[in-house]
Design a protein around this motif. Sequence first.
Motif, short mmCIF file in Angstrom:
data_model
loop_
_atom_site.label_atom_id
_atom_site.label_comp_id
_atom_site.label_asym_id
_atom_site.label_seq_id
_atom_site.Cartn_x
_atom_site.Cartn_y
_atom_site.Cartn_z
N GLU A 226 -6.39 -12.15 19.49
CA GLU A 226 -7.66 -12.25 20.05
C GLU A 226 -8.20 -11.37 21.16
N ALA A 227 -7.16 -11.15 22.00
CA ALA A 227 -7.45 -9.96 23.07
C ALA A 227 -7.70 -8.76 22.48
N VAL A 228 -7.02 -8.34 21.16
CA VAL A 228 -7.06 -7.12 20.66
C VAL A 228 -8.35 -6.78 19.93
N VAL A 229 -8.50 -7.98 18.88
CA VAL A 229 -9.57 -8.01 18.10
C VAL A 229 -11.13 -8.39 18.88
N GLY A 230 -10.89 -9.38 19.80
CA GLY A 230 -11.98 -9.81 20.39
C GLY A 230 -12.26 -8.82 21.60
N GLU A 241 -9.77 -13.44 32.71
CA GLU A 241 -8.76 -14.54 33.05
C GLU A 241 -8.41 -15.38 32.22
N ARG A 242 -9.29 -16.12 31.73
CA ARG A 242 -9.23 -17.01 30.62
C ARG A 242 -8.44 -16.82 29.63
N THR A 243 -8.62 -15.47 28.99
CA THR A 243 -8.02 -15.11 28.01
C THR A 243 -6.44 -14.93 28.16
N ALA A 244 -6.22 -14.56 29.51
CA ALA A 244 -4.86 -14.19 30.07
C ALA A 244 -4.23 -15.47 30.03
N ARG A 245 -4.86 -16.73 30.58
CA ARG A 245 -4.26 -17.65 30.60
C ARG A 245 -3.92 -18.27 29.10
N ARG A 246 -4.90 -18.17 28.23
CA ARG A 246 -4.41 -18.73 26.89
C ARG A 246 -3.44 -18.11 26.50
N ILE A 247 -3.05 -16.77 26.57
CA ILE A 247 -2.01 -15.88 26.01
C ILE A 247 -0.75 -16.27 26.58
N ALA B 104 9.08 -12.82 27.68
CA ALA B 104 7.99 -13.40 27.98
C ALA B 104 7.26 -12.44 29.06
N SER B 105 8.19 -12.07 29.92
CA SER B 105 7.24 -11.37 31.23
C SER B 105 6.77 -9.98 30.82
N TYR B 106 7.59 -9.51 29.80
CA TYR B 106 6.69 -8.20 29.30
C TYR B 106 5.58 -8.26 28.22
N ARG B 107 5.80 -9.22 27.65
CA ARG B 107 4.59 -9.87 26.58
C ARG B 107 3.35 -9.97 27.79
N GLN B 108 3.54 -10.58 28.66
CA GLN B 108 2.56 -10.83 29.76
C GLN B 108 1.94 -9.45 30.26
N LYS B 109 3.04 -8.74 30.62
CA LYS B 109 2.54 -7.40 31.29
C LYS B 109 1.79 -6.49 30.30
N VAL B 110 2.23 -6.66 29.06
CA VAL B 110 1.44 -5.73 27.83
C VAL B 110 0.04 -6.39 27.65
N THR B 111 0.18 -7.89 27.43
CA THR B 111 -1.31 -8.17 27.13
C THR B 111 -2.32 -8.22 28.25
N ARG B 112 -1.74 -8.20 29.53
CA ARG B 112 -2.61 -7.92 30.82
C ARG B 112 -3.07 -6.44 30.40
N GLN B 113 -2.47 -5.45 30.25
CA GLN B 113 -3.04 -4.16 29.97
C GLN B 113 -4.08 -4.11 28.80
N TYR B 114 -3.81 -4.78 27.95
CA TYR B 114 -4.89 -5.10 26.82
C TYR B 114 -6.07 -5.65 27.38
N LEU B 115 -6.16 -6.40 28.06
CA LEU B 115 -7.20 -7.04 28.80
C LEU B 115 -7.82 -6.10 29.91
N THR B 116 -7.00 -5.28 30.57
CA THR B 116 -7.59 -4.41 31.48
C THR B 116 -8.00 -2.99 31.00
N LEU B 327 2.24 0.33 29.07
CA LEU B 327 2.15 -0.14 30.66
C LEU B 327 1.91 1.06 31.35
N GLU B 328 1.97 2.19 30.79
CA GLU B 328 1.70 3.23 31.82
C GLU B 328 0.19 3.74 31.43
N ALA B 329 -0.54 3.17 30.53
CA ALA B 329 -1.58 3.90 30.08
C ALA B 329 -2.55 3.35 31.25
N ARG B 330 -3.52 4.62 31.63
CA ARG B 330 -4.24 4.55 32.81
C ARG B 330 -5.61 4.48 32.51
#
Lengths: 603, 605
Positions: A226-230, A241-247, B104-116, B327-330
């Motif tokens: 969802e974070a990738v496609v959406g 933030e909300r998406t991060a919490r869901r993940i 788990a902690s690196y999955r969080q870090k990676v997905t945080r990057q996706y969101l950022t 993780l290093e993507a800016r």
Amino acid sequence: MSRHGAAPLVDHSGIGSGGDLSTWATLRRGAVLSPELTRGLGITLVLALLSTLGRVMVPLVIQRTTDEGLLAAGGPDLGRVWFWVGLAMAGVVVTAFSAYAVNVRLFTSSENGLAALRLRAFRHIHDLSMLTQNTERRGSLVSRVTSDVDTISAFVQFGGLMLVISIGQIALATGLMLWFSPILAGVVWGCFIPLFFLIRHFQGVVGRAYTVVRERVGALLGAISEAVVGASTIRAYAIEERTARRIDTAIEAHRKAAVGAQVRAVVAFTAGQFVSGLTTAVVLVVGTVLAARGQLTLGELLAFLFLVNLFTMPVQQATEILNELQNAVAGWRRVIGIIDTPADVADPAENGVDLPRGPITVDFHEVSFAYPGGPPVLQDVTLHIEPKARVAVVGETGSGKSTLAKLLARLMDPSEGTVTLDGIDLREIRFASLRQRVVLVPQEGFLFDASLLDNLRYGQPSATETEIWGILTELGLDSWVRGLPLGLQTEVGQRGESLSAGERQLVALVRAYLAQPDLLLLDEATSAVDPETEVRLQRAIDGATRGRTSVAIAHRLSTAEAADEVIVVDAGRIVERGPHTQLLAAGGVYASLHASWAAQQGS
Amino acid sequence: MSAVPRSTLRRGVSVVARGAREQPRWFLVAVLGSALYGIMTGAMAWVIGRLTEGVIAPAVAARSVTPGQLWQIGLTIAGVVLLNVCGIILRRVGAGIAMYGLGASYRQKVTRQYLTLPLSWHHRHPSGQLLSNANADVEATWNIFAPLPMALGVVVMLIFGAVQMVIVDPVLAAVAMVVFPLLFGANAIFQRRMSPQVTRAQQLRADVSEVAHESFEAALVVKSLGREDEEAARFAEVTHRLRDANIAVGRTRGTFDPAIESIPTIGTLVVIGVGAWQATRGEVSAAEVVQIAYLFSVLSFPVRAFGWVLGEVPRAVVGWERVAAVLEARGGMVFGDNALRRDGRPISIAARAVEFAYDVDQPDGSTEKSPVLHDVTVDVTAGSTTAIVGPTGSGKSTLAGLMVRLVDPDSGAVLVDGLDLRALRHGALAEVAALVPQQTFLFEDTVRGNVTLGGHYADDEVWRALHIAHAESFVSALPAGLDTRVGERGANLSGGQRQRIALARAIVRAPQLLLLDDATSAVDPSVEQAILDDLRTVADGMTVVVVASRLATIALADEVVFLADGTVIDHGTHAELLDRCPPYASLVTAYARDAAAREEEVLLP
């Protein structure tokens, strides 16, 4: 595949999980599906037995060497030592070579067998009806031909062999123990019998824990995707933030499940270790008593301890493997589940007939359709479409107009009644022939991550670039393609995302057009295209479809205006049909639909 | 990649060091557990020897044994076993917790990057790759923590064993010193040969997955064009390549496994041979030779743990590099700290000389700029309704995306209430502006969750938004109403229903700027008309930008911007453009002209 007049609803209960298959039945069915796995298995087993013999014999020979050579009465007997050492060396060589042969044979046969299984499952997924495919997430379908098969291969290649070897070792060690001391052999087995029950119990526990882990992985992938496609929706609404919490929730749930499964697996494994250790203790205690009574020599007792090791190592290994087996069987079940899911909209193949080429006559005879468990979408539709007719089907959302097109393309079969092309029941027409003659262009035509050229050619791989340019010119789309950065060589990106939604529809349309079907079905195929282009396409298609039959599902009524005949669907029934002008004059459902369309176009 | 570069090991060590730093406690537990296991495994032989010498042999000689002696035998061994088992539990549980914790902690870090990271970054990376970065690559990186503590425990075990051997006899110890390095060497060669093959198999496994994914997503197209056989052939090609790669792996393993297994046995035999010869010369006792031979057989198996660790190194390094690349993507979007007024009154939006180009991947792997917008200047005054009109592919959606800052312009600026979007703090724009895109995205959540997106809205506000979006009737007919789950990507709903949920998502926020990008394309004309009419009743407080092609929608607009080939050809009221801009007139009156032409055709056959 015979269906009678009032056939019951087609069973769309979805894709089987194979959950009702026992472990043994799963393995048997798996062997039937991949005959490569069992081909030549006899020789492999003989070789495996040979290497097992070597594995057991080498330590035994070492034992004899020390007993009779090194510790011989009156000092080490060098001659005997050399003899035994030489014998053991020979054993080592035989073991190594047979183990090599076993490894290579197993890898080759299992990889061949599993590749065939993968291909079969893949092909079967495409053969499943659209509705059956839609009962499952795409990602989950993918895992059936990827990770599920991988778990099987891991087991077949390592576990399976080790299991055979371990069982061989257990049998050999048992035989030797009986020869040394039946009483102590009884003691060892007495200690291990509770372990077998414990193993059975743990297998269930560990197996269930890993099932949970797999489910959590699925949920985790869903949340991440969802974070990738959406991504653009998340940006537009600033809900990072909300998406991060869901993940995070999904990540944490997976972590907990994985640790839980690990703890259970460790407990199961150490139970084996513990019992093995205790067995040594008990054997030593009982053996000391026996030795003190003169029923056993000290040397025999120590030799027996060595045998206990030979026995417990494979038992522990078998425990581990049986856990792995649970994993593999679960994967195998899922693959078998999909292969054994009946393709309810099936290709009649050799029992079917081929349609000759040429303009197509379409007939619906009292056709009704309902989605599984849903209310009827179409009821008692009877319809005749002349060859070369250009028909527009209109109606409100949910009226059932798209269902008409899906039934015509045989993406689904009617619950009741029949659809015929040139008088032949669709269910009797070979797919190869049907797909050549009838092509549906859906609203969201999927593009592959390849060049524009490859995507256009998808329906007609033999089309030359010259032909394609000819068609593009005919449809008035040549200037659009020339305007793209690399023309026909432009890469369209994942799912065609480098193009706009309207451009993707153009690609899908040209693609279908190139396939030169005799019946062209357009299901809202130009909904995202601008009016001028749409009108131009409409005109071009009209010209080109003069020789063919076309059915267009549309909510832009410009299509209806241009059609020879308009069919108006309302609440699952055909309520009006006739040429545009006639229906407009009749002042019915169509007239009011057209009025709101005209209001949008007018002013 | 033909062989593992020498630096792989070094990079592997740095991955391990990073992991150990982040999970120090559980890693330590695992290593201590492993050391305990190592000591107890070595101690078992010693304890049995002591018991035999001190208790069993005298008892056998005396032909009698007391219960006390039996208890001593049983309890001593049971004690060692218990400690050994404790060691195993600590080692494996500790390693598991460390490994999954790191994952788990690196999955969080990676997905945080996706969101950022910005959308332009997302466009350059296939979604399949991003999924595997967050899942398979993270797993590959930290899997090394499964065999690692065991290997470290083996070091303790080896030291323990080596000391025993040297004490007994330096010559025999020397034999061991030859055999163990040989074992390491064989393992090292094995891993060197193996890792490129394994890496290749891993890559092919990803290819197989990618083909399957694309093919299943395209299932409808495959079916409707009858391309099942060709798809099966495409899948067969990658599958067979994977099969051959796996068989190559099997062949290497098949060659090395038996060899590596033989080395310790051969070593044991050499020890016995040499030992026997030494014993005849009286340099060691026969019992000592046996003790060393036994140690050998005990130690040789765990030594393989090093092989497992070495085998994981290339996988971990490759996995880490892929994770690190994310993780290093800016180039995350830069935000300022300005906020926008939130008084429910419309705000203005403007584009100033905006240029924008997408990166397009070339077949050779390079990227090229594909210009989309050129020198676009647009002014949307507060409270007005502006229509963006243009042919397919002219850049309308890109312009709409720029206005809610999905992407930033390459040059020029987008201003909201006179402020550059880049000067706003994160989230400020979303509080006042909402975009309903052409392609709706629904989350795997309830209808309510998809409308509110976690915002605090009362049910009647949600219902009111659904009402305006003409989604009220079908939502109330759903089995659980607002609490109905819509499935993955909203699969349980039709295209038109998804669009209306997405519309309600925007409306419920009562935005001061609403952008509709052809947002009702899957909705019937009559329903669409009704939606637009109802929207007007709430639009007093809104500036509306609508990407449209229908005359009715355009006619409602105060201003029309006509876009073609990425530039603004003209702007003004609909009537003005109709009058002075022929391409515009030709575009928007296409349906009417077509209808008229058809009537003429009928009249004049």
